[in-house]
Motif scaffolding. Sequence first.
Motif, PDB file in Angstrom:
ATOM      1  N   TRP A  97      -9.891   5.182   1.854  1.00 10.36           N
ATOM      2  CA  TRP A  97      -9.129   4.520   0.793  1.00 10.36           C
ATOM      3  C   TRP A  97      -9.722   4.808  -0.589  1.00 10.36           C
ATOM      4  CZ3 TRP A  97     -11.565   1.350  -2.600  1.00 10.36           C
ATOM      5  CH2 TRP A  97     -12.834   0.892  -2.211  1.00 10.36           C
ATOM      6  N   TYR A 100      -8.479   7.225  -3.605  1.00  9.75           N
ATOM      7  CA  TYR A 100      -7.511   6.921  -4.677  1.00  9.75           C
ATOM      8  C   TYR A 100      -8.222   6.578  -5.991  1.00  9.75           C
ATOM      9  CZ  TYR A 100      -3.880   7.199  -1.138  1.00  9.75           C
ATOM     10  OH  TYR A 100      -3.029   7.659  -0.161  1.00  9.75           O
ATOM     11  N   ASN A 129      -0.500  -2.741   2.780  1.00  9.25           N
ATOM     12  CA  ASN A 129      -0.644  -1.283   2.697  1.00  9.25           C
ATOM     13  C   ASN A 129       0.425  -0.598   3.523  1.00  9.25           C
ATOM     14  OD1 ASN A 129      -3.075  -1.334   1.172  1.00  9.25           O
ATOM     15  ND2 ASN A 129      -4.100  -1.991   3.046  1.00  9.25           N
ATOM     16  N   SER A 136      -0.784   2.424  -3.059  1.00  8.72           N
ATOM     17  CA  SER A 136      -1.654   3.507  -3.537  1.00  8.72           C
ATOM     18  C   SER A 136      -1.569   3.658  -5.060  1.00  8.72           C
ATOM     19  CB  SER A 136      -1.364   4.817  -2.803  1.00  8.72           C
ATOM     20  OG  SER A 136      -0.037   5.208  -2.996  1.00  8.72           O
ATOM     21  N   GLU A 168      -2.045  11.709  -6.832  1.00  5.00           N
ATOM     22  CA  GLU A 168      -1.239  11.901  -5.611  1.00  5.00           C
ATOM     23  C   GLU A 168      -1.013  13.386  -5.343  1.00  5.00           C
ATOM     24  OE1 GLU A 168      -0.106   9.605  -3.493  1.00  5.00           O
ATOM     25  OE2 GLU A 168      -0.628   7.843  -4.676  1.00  5.00           O
ATOM     26  N   THR A 224       2.153   6.395   6.099  1.00  3.29           N
ATOM     27  CA  THR A 224       1.579   6.925   4.863  1.00  3.29           C
ATOM     28  C   THR A 224       2.478   8.073   4.437  1.00  3.29           C
ATOM     29  OG1 THR A 224       0.236   8.580   5.974  1.00  3.29           O
ATOM     30  CG2 THR A 224      -0.798   6.427   5.589  1.00  3.29           C
TER      31      THR A 224
END
Length: 399
Positions: A97, A100, A129, A136, A168, A224
Motif C-alpha cells: 500500500w 501510493y 479499499n 488510492s 497511477e 484492484t
Amino acid sequence: MINQKLQALKQTFDQQFQSEKKRDKRLFFAPGRVNLIGEHTDYNGGFVFPCAITNGTYALAAKRNDNQIRMYSMNFAAAGVKKFSLQQLDYNQEDDWANYPKGMLAKCIQAGQEITSGFDVVFYGNIPNGAGLSSSASIELATGAMLQGLYELTVDRVKMAKLGQLVENEFIGVNSGIMDQFAISMGKKNHGILLDCHSLEYEYAPLNFKDYSLLIMNSNKERTLASSKYNERREECETALRLIQQEKQVEALGELSAEAFEQVEYLLKEEAVRKRARHAVTENERTKESLRQLKAGNLEGFGKLMNESHMSLRDDYEVTGQELDTLAEAAWEQDGVIGARMTGAGFGGCAIAIVEKDKTEQVKQAIQKIYKARLGYEASFYEAAAGDGAKECTEEVMT
Ligand code: GLA
C-alpha cells in the motif's frame, strides 16, 4: 466516531514511532469520491461529473531531521511500518500500500519540489479499499496535502491532481484518467464538479437533492484496477480513435456528438471496439445533459440519465458484472428511487442511487434481500454527502 479514530491515530503515531517527546504533528485529509455520471469518459477527453465525499484518508505526520521516511497505515496494521530513505523512491512490491504515498513523494520531487528531509506518517482511511470510491487517489492526495503543508511546496491543486494521476500511470501501472485525483483535490462541500477532461475547464454545480439522498451501495466485491480489464478498455478506445481518425480529424472520442459518431461507426468493424466507442460518445452526451437537467431542477430527468448510463456500461462497455447489475436493477424496481447506476471503474465496487429520504430504509432492505438471494452475501449501504477536497485539518478536528 471520527474523533475517537483520530485520537487512536495520535496514539498509534506515538506507539509506532516511539516519540515520547512531543513532536509537531500535523493532520491532513483527502476525501474519496463518487462519480455521479460520466464513466470511462475521462481518458477519452470527455466530461465527468464527480463529487468528493466526506469520508476519506487522514494522514498524521511530522518532519524528521534525517533523510528517513517511515509510514504506517491503521488499515494495514499487519503490514507494519514501511521504511525507506529519500534516496530510495522506486516502486517496490514489498512496500504494498505504501507505494501510493511513496509514488506521490517521488513525483513531487521529480516535479522539482524541494523535499530534503524525511518524515513519519500514520494513515487512517474510512473508505473501504477496492470499493471504487478511490481509496488510492485519496491516499495519493492526502500525501500531496501533507507534503504541501510540511515542505511548503509550490504546487497548486490542479497540478497536485496531475501528479496523483502520474503516480497511477507511471508508478503503479494503471492507465487511469484525471477524474479521481481532480475530484479529490478540487472537491467542494455540497457541490459536484463538471469537468471537461480535455481542457480541464470545470464548473462547480450545487448538489441540492432536497427530499432525496445519495445512497452508496457497496457490492462488497473487491477489485484492484491493476488486475482488472481497465487498461484493456482504454486500449479498445484508443483503437477506435485511430480508426475514426482515418476519416475525421478529432483528437479524442469526447469531441464526437452521437450523430457524428453514427457517420463514422462503419469504420469500426470489430464489435467490441465499436461498442466501447459508442459508450464513450453517448456517455459524454448524457453527462453534459445531466448538468442541464440539474440546473433546471429536474432530478427525475437526471435519474433517467443515470439509468441509461448504467445500461450503456452494462451492454456496451461491459464493466458492470452480476454484482453491480443486481444492485442497480434492484434499485430501479423500488418505489422512491429515481435513478441508479454503478460508479467508478466497475468490475465490482459500488453503485449509487438517488432515493427519496423517507423511503431510504425500506429501499435498502428490499435491495439487500434481492442481492443476498442472488449473490449469497450482503451488500453494504452508506449515505453520502459531498465534501471538500484535500486539505490540512485544523486543531479542533482532533479535540
Ligand atoms: C477509475 C479511474 C478514472 C476513471 C474511472 C471510470 O476510477 O481512476 O480515471 O477512468 O475509473 O470512469
